[in-house]
Design a protein around this motif. Sequence first.
Motif, PDB file in Angstrom:
ATOM      1  N   UNK A  48       4.711   3.681  -2.879  1.00  0.00           N
ATOM      2  CA  UNK A  48       3.779   3.079  -1.915  1.00  0.00           C
ATOM      3  C   UNK A  48       2.632   4.069  -1.636  1.00  0.00           C
ATOM      4  N   UNK A  49       1.391   3.561  -1.457  1.00  0.00           N
ATOM      5  CA  UNK A  49       0.289   4.474  -1.111  1.00  0.00           C
ATOM      6  C   UNK A  49       0.593   5.290   0.146  1.00  0.00           C
ATOM      7  N   UNK A  50       1.377   4.711   1.053  1.00  0.00           N
ATOM      8  CA  UNK A  50       1.709   5.428   2.299  1.00  0.00           C
ATOM      9  C   UNK A  50       2.684   6.576   2.021  1.00  0.00           C
ATOM     10  N   UNK A  51       3.631   6.368   1.106  1.00  0.00           N
ATOM     11  CA  UNK A  51       4.558   7.444   0.744  1.00  0.00           C
ATOM     12  C   UNK A  51       3.791   8.596   0.094  1.00  0.00           C
ATOM     13  N   UNK A  52       2.852   8.237  -0.798  1.00  0.00           N
ATOM     14  CA  UNK A  52       2.054   9.274  -1.485  1.00  0.00           C
ATOM     15  C   UNK A  52       1.207  10.046  -0.481  1.00  0.00           C
ATOM     16  N   UNK A  53       0.633   9.301   0.485  1.00  0.00           N
ATOM     17  CA  UNK A  53      -0.217   9.921   1.509  1.00  0.00           C
ATOM     18  C   UNK A  53       0.587  10.936   2.324  1.00  0.00           C
ATOM     19  N   UNK A  54       1.794  10.529   2.775  1.00  0.00           N
ATOM     20  CA  UNK A  54       2.611  11.416   3.614  1.00  0.00           C
ATOM     21  C   UNK A  54       3.049  12.650   2.825  1.00  0.00           C
ATOM     22  N   UNK A  55       3.384  12.425   1.561  1.00  0.00           N
ATOM     23  CA  UNK A  55       3.799  13.548   0.708  1.00  0.00           C
ATOM     24  C   UNK A  55       2.691  14.595   0.617  1.00  0.00           C
ATOM     25  N   UNK A  56       1.451  14.102   0.501  1.00  0.00           N
ATOM     26  CA  UNK A  56       0.308  14.997   0.305  1.00  0.00           C
ATOM     27  C   UNK A  56      -0.235  15.574   1.618  1.00  0.00           C
ATOM     28  N   UNK A  57      -0.307  14.724   2.668  1.00  0.00           N
ATOM     29  CA  UNK A  57      -1.008  15.129   3.895  1.00  0.00           C
ATOM     30  C   UNK A  57      -0.164  15.102   5.157  1.00  0.00           C
ATOM     31  N   UNK A  58       1.059  14.605   5.041  1.00  0.00           N
ATOM     32  CA  UNK A  58       1.911  14.481   6.232  1.00  0.00           C
ATOM     33  C   UNK A  58       1.586  13.211   7.010  1.00  0.00           C
ATOM     34  N   UNK A  59       2.317  13.000   8.099  1.00  0.00           N
ATOM     35  CA  UNK A  59       2.119  11.796   8.906  1.00  0.00           C
ATOM     36  C   UNK A  59       0.795  11.885   9.665  1.00  0.00           C
ATOM     37  N   UNK A  60       0.250  10.724  10.012  1.00  0.00           N
ATOM     38  CA  UNK A  60      -0.975  10.720  10.820  1.00  0.00           C
ATOM     39  C   UNK A  60      -1.893   9.565  10.470  1.00  0.00           C
ATOM     40  N   UNK A  61      -3.149   9.643  10.952  1.00  0.00           N
ATOM     41  CA  UNK A  61      -4.090   8.541  10.737  1.00  0.00           C
ATOM     42  C   UNK A  61      -4.317   8.349   9.233  1.00  0.00           C
ATOM     43  N   UNK A  62      -4.126   7.114   8.791  1.00  0.00           N
ATOM     44  CA  UNK A  62      -4.184   6.803   7.354  1.00  0.00           C
ATOM     45  C   UNK A  62      -5.435   6.012   6.989  1.00  0.00           C
ATOM     46  N   UNK A  63      -5.800   5.036   7.846  1.00  0.00           N
ATOM     47  CA  UNK A  63      -7.028   4.277   7.559  1.00  0.00           C
ATOM     48  C   UNK A  63      -7.577   3.636   8.828  1.00  0.00           C
ATOM     49  N   UNK A  67      -6.253  -3.017  24.068  1.00  0.00           N
ATOM     50  CA  UNK A  67      -7.474  -3.813  24.191  1.00  0.00           C
ATOM     51  C   UNK A  67      -7.569  -4.758  23.007  1.00  0.00           C
ATOM     52  N   UNK A  68      -8.772  -4.872  22.418  1.00  0.00           N
ATOM     53  CA  UNK A  68      -8.894  -5.797  21.283  1.00  0.00           C
ATOM     54  C   UNK A  68      -8.585  -5.124  19.938  1.00  0.00           C
ATOM     55  N   UNK A  69      -8.264  -3.826  20.006  1.00  0.00           N
ATOM     56  CA  UNK A  69      -7.910  -3.080  18.786  1.00  0.00           C
ATOM     57  C   UNK A  69      -6.397  -2.847  18.769  1.00  0.00           C
ATOM     58  N   UNK A  70      -5.842  -2.639  17.587  1.00  0.00           N
ATOM     59  CA  UNK A  70      -4.412  -2.360  17.508  1.00  0.00           C
ATOM     60  C   UNK A  70      -4.170  -1.082  16.708  1.00  0.00           C
ATOM     61  N   UNK A  71      -3.104  -0.413  17.063  1.00  0.00           N
ATOM     62  CA  UNK A  71      -2.617   0.679  16.214  1.00  0.00           C
ATOM     63  C   UNK A  71      -1.603   0.034  15.277  1.00  0.00           C
ATOM     64  N   UNK A  72      -1.730   0.309  13.984  1.00  0.00           N
ATOM     65  CA  UNK A  72      -0.795  -0.247  13.006  1.00  0.00           C
ATOM     66  C   UNK A  72       0.082   0.887  12.473  1.00  0.00           C
ATOM     67  N   UNK A  73       1.359   0.844  12.819  1.00  0.00           N
ATOM     68  CA  UNK A  73       2.284   1.849  12.290  1.00  0.00           C
ATOM     69  C   UNK A  73       2.713   1.407  10.900  1.00  0.00           C
ATOM     70  N   UNK A  74       2.676   2.334   9.947  1.00  0.00           N
ATOM     71  CA  UNK A  74       2.961   2.010   8.537  1.00  0.00           C
ATOM     72  C   UNK A  74       4.085   2.885   7.998  1.00  0.00           C
ATOM     73  N   UNK A  75       5.151   2.242   7.574  1.00  0.00           N
ATOM     74  CA  UNK A  75       6.229   2.975   6.900  1.00  0.00           C
ATOM     75  C   UNK A  75       6.308   2.478   5.459  1.00  0.00           C
ATOM     76  N   UNK A  76       6.411   3.389   4.508  1.00  0.00           N
ATOM     77  CA  UNK A  76       6.491   2.997   3.091  1.00  0.00           C
ATOM     78  C   UNK A  76       7.809   2.288   2.818  1.00  0.00           C
ATOM     79  N   UNK A  77       7.767   1.272   1.950  1.00  0.00           N
ATOM     80  CA  UNK A  77       9.014   0.600   1.561  1.00  0.00           C
ATOM     81  C   UNK A  77       9.465   1.034   0.166  1.00  0.00           C
ATOM     82  N   UNK A  78       8.667   1.868  -0.487  1.00  0.00           N
ATOM     83  CA  UNK A  78       9.100   2.404  -1.786  1.00  0.00           C
ATOM     84  C   UNK A  78       8.372   3.724  -2.045  1.00  0.00           C
ATOM     85  N   UNK A  79       8.980   4.589  -2.877  1.00  0.00           N
ATOM     86  CA  UNK A  79       8.373   5.916  -3.099  1.00  0.00           C
ATOM     87  C   UNK A  79       6.990   5.846  -3.744  1.00  0.00           C
TER      88      UNK A  79
END
Length: 132
Positions: free
Chosen positions: A62-77, A48-60
């Motif tokens: 990265x806030x996304x790398x830290x998030x996955x390390x702490x909480x695993x994959x899933x909804x980030x923001x 629809x008018x919303x999008x899912x944004x898939x995020x992969x970290x490009x460096x260790x």
Amino acid sequence: MYEKVSHIGVAVRDLEKAKEIFRALGLEVEGEEVVEEQKVKVAFIPVGETRIELLEATSPDSPVAKFIEKRGEGVHHLALGVDSVEAMLEKLKARGVRLVDEKPRKGAHNTLIAFLHPKSTGGLLLELCQEE
Ligand code: CMX
């Protein structure tokens, strides 16, 4: 003003694998891009008018790398579309909301973005997003 839910960010370890999972669900994946400033590679899935944004970290670091390390994959923001990130930041600052970004930064697909700190939004990382 807030206009819509712009996108939902989902942290993934492997963008290619995640894209395949969503394609298998019958969704189209588009708009892959590296956002250097955020240290992420992203791909968008319109729903629809919303999008899912898939995020992969490009460096260790990265806030996304830290998030996955702490909480695993899933909804980030959750990203809320606004007509002016700068004006909204001013308003929220005046209301005592803790900001991650005091000034708008460059996001994917020619957007201006800014994050609010999850400690002042009930544990949910919120992004303000303005399409340029
Ligand atoms: N959602 C909810 N809480 C989060 C979070 C998230 N995505 N990321 C971190 N946190 C929490 C942590 O769990 C931690 O909580 P506790 O203290 O209770 O354990 C707290 O925030 C601090 O986390 P941290 O791991 O120590 O990380 P930092 O303080 O270094 O950074 C944050 C936290 C939110 C300021 C940082 O992740 C940030 O600046 N995020 C915004 C930028 C971003 O995420 N960019 C990637 C996406 C870019 C895009 O969409 O283009």
